[in-house]
Design an enzyme around this catalytic site. Structure first.
Site, PDB file in Angstrom:
ATOM      1  N   CYS A  66      -0.918   1.157  10.911  1.00 42.18           N
ATOM      2  CA  CYS A  66      -0.229   2.397  11.468  1.00 42.18           C
ATOM      3  C   CYS A  66      -0.762   2.597  12.999  1.00 42.18           C
ATOM      4  CB  CYS A  66      -0.422   3.529  10.833  1.00 42.18           C
ATOM      5  SG  CYS A  66       0.765   3.718   9.348  1.00 42.18           S
ATOM      6  N   THR A 104       6.024  -4.324   9.209  1.00 46.03           N
ATOM      7  CA  THR A 104       6.716  -4.573  10.652  1.00 46.03           C
ATOM      8  C   THR A 104       5.871  -4.924  11.360  1.00 46.03           C
ATOM      9  OG1 THR A 104       6.577  -2.268  10.755  1.00 46.03           O
ATOM     10  CG2 THR A 104       8.860  -3.006  10.336  1.00 46.03           C
ATOM     11  N   ASN A 142       1.410   8.474  15.200  1.00 44.70           N
ATOM     12  CA  ASN A 142       0.511   7.662  15.248  1.00 44.70           C
ATOM     13  C   ASN A 142      -0.328   7.339  16.630  1.00 44.70           C
ATOM     14  OD1 ASN A 142      -0.135   7.157  12.537  1.00 44.70           O
ATOM     15  ND2 ASN A 142       1.759   6.014  12.658  1.00 44.70           N
ATOM     16  N   ARG A 160     -11.752  25.851  20.987  1.00 44.57           N
ATOM     17  CA  ARG A 160     -10.339  24.894  21.311  1.00 44.57           C
ATOM     18  C   ARG A 160     -10.756  23.689  21.621  1.00 44.57           C
ATOM     19  NH1 ARG A 160     -10.254  29.794  23.228  1.00 44.57           N
ATOM     20  NH2 ARG A 160     -11.360  29.359  24.941  1.00 44.57           N
ATOM     21  N   ARG A 182      -6.226  -4.996   7.248  1.00 41.10           N
ATOM     22  CA  ARG A 182      -5.062  -5.132   8.141  1.00 41.10           C
ATOM     23  C   ARG A 182      -5.557  -4.463   9.628  1.00 41.10           C
ATOM     24  NH1 ARG A 182       0.004  -2.529   5.250  1.00 41.10           N
ATOM     25  NH2 ARG A 182      -1.620  -1.277   4.328  1.00 41.10           N
ATOM     26  N   HIS A 196     -16.934  24.486  20.721  1.00 39.21           N
ATOM     27  CA  HIS A 196     -15.856  25.154  21.583  1.00 39.21           C
ATOM     28  C   HIS A 196     -14.800  25.645  20.613  1.00 39.21           C
ATOM     29  CE1 HIS A 196     -13.047  26.063  24.411  1.00 39.21           C
ATOM     30  NE2 HIS A 196     -13.731  26.106  25.477  1.00 39.21           N
ATOM     31  N   LYS A 218       7.576   9.055  13.660  1.00 37.78           N
ATOM     32  CA  LYS A 218       6.389   8.094  12.921  1.00 37.78           C
ATOM     33  C   LYS A 218       5.678   7.608  14.200  1.00 37.78           C
ATOM     34  CE  LYS A 218       4.291   5.547  10.110  1.00 37.78           C
ATOM     35  NZ  LYS A 218       3.467   6.157   9.193  1.00 37.78           N
ATOM     36  N   ASP A 259       9.317  -7.348  -5.010  1.00 35.91           N
ATOM     37  CA  ASP A 259       8.297  -8.151  -3.984  1.00 35.91           C
ATOM     38  C   ASP A 259       8.374  -9.595  -3.898  1.00 35.91           C
ATOM     39  OD1 ASP A 259       5.313  -6.939  -2.799  1.00 35.91           O
ATOM     40  OD2 ASP A 259       5.457  -8.960  -3.287  1.00 35.91           O
ATOM     41  N   TYR A 271       0.633  -1.425   0.064  1.00 39.99           N
ATOM     42  CA  TYR A 271      -0.011   0.079  -0.006  1.00 39.99           C
ATOM     43  C   TYR A 271       0.751   1.463   0.159  1.00 39.99           C
ATOM     44  CZ  TYR A 271      -4.266  -2.796   0.957  1.00 39.99           C
ATOM     45  OH  TYR A 271      -5.200  -4.035   0.678  1.00 39.99           O
TER      46      TYR A 271
END
Length: 392
Positions: A251, A78, A201, A237, A320, A235, A197, A26, A6
Site C-alpha cells: 500500500c 495492482t 496511504n 500538537r 512485498r 508537544h 485509498k 485464485d 492477504y
C-alpha cells in the site's frame, strides 16, 4: 472473492463466518488446495482458526474458476509497470474471468487499490462484452484499510468508504457490507472512493518521509533520533512517526505512485516523499557497508553481518516491497557475508534463513531492519546498528 491473498482470504473468511456461502477464486492451485483443507498459506493472527471453522462448516470453498454469484469481490494485485505506472491488468483479467457467470442484478465490487477511474473502465469492459447487462448490474469501489497483523478485527470494525458508479450501486454495496462490517459505511462515488485509498496511504508516506529524513539529519548531527522524536511528541500538537529502514508493503510504498503517475505536475510533495523513503533504504545500505569496512580495517578480516528481519513491517511474513529485503539483497550482491533472520518464514529464494540464536552467536555486526517481537530481549552489543527502533 477473486483473489485469496492477504486481503481476499481474510475477507472471504469473515463473510463466510456470517453463514454466507463464499467461493474464493485464485489462479494458484496450491492456494486453492490449502484452503479447501481448512488451512492457510499466509501468516495472519486468528485467520487459521477462522478459515478452518468456515471451511469445515461448508460456508467457504476455494476454486480456480469463478462461479455464478450474487456478489463478486475483486481483491487482486495492482503492481507497477514501466516507470511506476499502475498496472490494472490483473483487475481487468479478474473482470473478464467472471464475465461468463455474470447475470442481471449482480453486484461487482473492486477492492484492489486502483487508479482513479478504474471502476468505470471495468464497467466499460463488461458492457463491451455483454451489452445486455447495461443498466442491469451494480458496480462499486470499496478500498480496504487494514493493518497486517490485525486484519480480521479491522475488516470488521473499521469504517469503509463505498462509491458506486451510480447511487443504486452505492446503496447495493452498502447493503452488502452491512452483513459483516460493524464500522460506519460512508457513501460516495467510485472516483472519490478510489482517490480516498490513494490519499490515505500517500498521507502516511509523507509523514513517514519526515521521520526518515529526520533520522538521517539526526545521524549526521550526532543526535539520538528516537529520543528526539519522543521529546518533540510531548508537544500537544506534534505527532511525529517513527523512522525505519524505508517504506514497504503493498500500500504505502505503491499507492502514492498512482497519484504521481496520473498527476505528475501537481503531486510534488507526494513524489518527494516517495523519493525520500526510497533514499532511506539506500542510506541504510551505505551505513552498513561503511560499518563493515571499518570492521575489516580494524580486524583484518571481513565481518559476518546478522540482518534481523526481512518483512516490510514487524510480526508478519509479508515481503512485498520490503526495504529490509532490498537491503539484504544489496549486501549479498556486494559480497558481504550476511546471516539473514526472519522468524516468520522458513526460506526465501536464494537467501538462507538463520535462527535468531545462530545469527547472534556467529555475527560480528548485528543490524536491526525490522522490529520483530523475537528481537526485543536481545542485549545491545558494541557492533549494533538499529534502523527500526528495536532498542528505543
Amino acid at each position: 472473492m477473486v483473489g485469496l491473498g492477504y486481503i481476499g482470504l481474510p475477507t472471504a473468511a469473515l463473510i463466510a463466518s456470517r453463514n454466507i456461502n463464499v467461493t474464493g477464486v485464485d489462479i494458484h492451485q496450491d492456494v486453492v488446495d490449502t484452503i479447501n483443507k481448512g488451512e492457510i498459506h499466509i501468516v495472519e493472527p486468528d485467520l487459521d482458526g477462522l478459515v478452518h471453522h468456515v471451511v469445515k462448516d461448508g460456508y467457504l470453498k476455494a476454486s480456480v474458476e469463478p462461479v455464478e454469484a450474487d456478489v463478486y469481490l475483486i481483491a487482486v494485485p495492482t503492481p507497477f509497470k514501466g516507470d511506476h505506472e499502475p498496472d490494472i491488468s490483473y483487475v481487468e483479467s479478474a473482470i473478464r474471468a467472471i464475465l461468463p457467470t455474470l447475470r442481471e442484478g449482480a453486484l461487482i465490487i473492486i477492492e484492489s487499490t486502483s487508479p482513479v477511474g478504474t471502476t468505470e473502465k471495468m464497467e466499460e469492459v463488461i458492457f463491451s462484452k455483454n451489452p445486455k447487462l447495461k443498466d442491469k448490474i451494480f458496480m462499486a469501489y470499496c478500498p480496504e484499510r487494514v493493518l497486517p497483523g490485525n486484519v480480521i478485527y479491522e475488516l470488521e470494525h473499521n469504517d469503509r468508504a463505498i462509491g458506486g458508479i451510480n447511487d443504486a450501486s452505492t446503496d447495493k454495496a452498502v447493503w452488502f457490507y452491512r452483513h459483516f462490517v460493524k464500522g460506519e459505511l460512508h457513501k460516495t462515488n467510485a472516483k472519490t472512493a478510489e482517490m480516498c485509498k490513494l490519499v490515505e496511504n500517500s498521507s502516511r508516506d509523507v509523514q513517514i518521509a519526515f521521520a526518515n529524513e529526520l533520522s538521517i539529519i539526526s545521524d549526521k548531527a550526532g543526535i539520538d533520533v528516537w529520543e528526539l522524536i519522543r521529546l518533540a511528541n510531548k508537544h500537544p500538537r506534534v505527532n511525529i512517526l517513527q523512522p525505519g529502514t524505508g517504506v514497504g508493503g503493498h500500500c504505502i510504498a505503491v499507492d502514492p505512485w498512482f497519484i504521481v503517475s496520473e498527476f505528475p505536475e501537481e503531486a510534488k510533495i507526494i513524489r518527494a516523499a516517495r523519493e525520500i523513503n526510497n533514499h532511506k533504504t539506500d542510506w541504510v545500505i551505505e551505513k552498513i557497508k561503511n560499518t563493515a569496512l571499518r570492521f575489516e580495517l580494524d580486524n583484518g578480516r571481513k565481518p559476518k553481518i546478522a540482518a534481523m528481519g526481512l518483512a516490510f513491517k514487524p510480526n508478519i511474513d509479508d515481503l512485498r516491497e520490503s526495504p529490509a529485503l532490498n537491503v539484504v539483497k544489496s549486501l549479498v550482491s556486494n559480497g558481504i557475508d550476511v546471516l539473514a533472520v526472519e522468524p516468520n518464514i522458513n526460506n526465501y529464494e536464494t537467501i538462507e534463513i538463520h535462527s535468531v540464536e545462530t545469527a547472534i552467536t556467529q555475527a560480528d555486526i548485528i543490524v536491526y531492519l525490522v522490529a520483530h517481537r523475537e528481537f526485543k530481549n536481545i542485549e545491545k552489543s558494541k557492533f549494533t546498528l538499529d534502523f527500526c527502533g528495536n532498542f528505543k
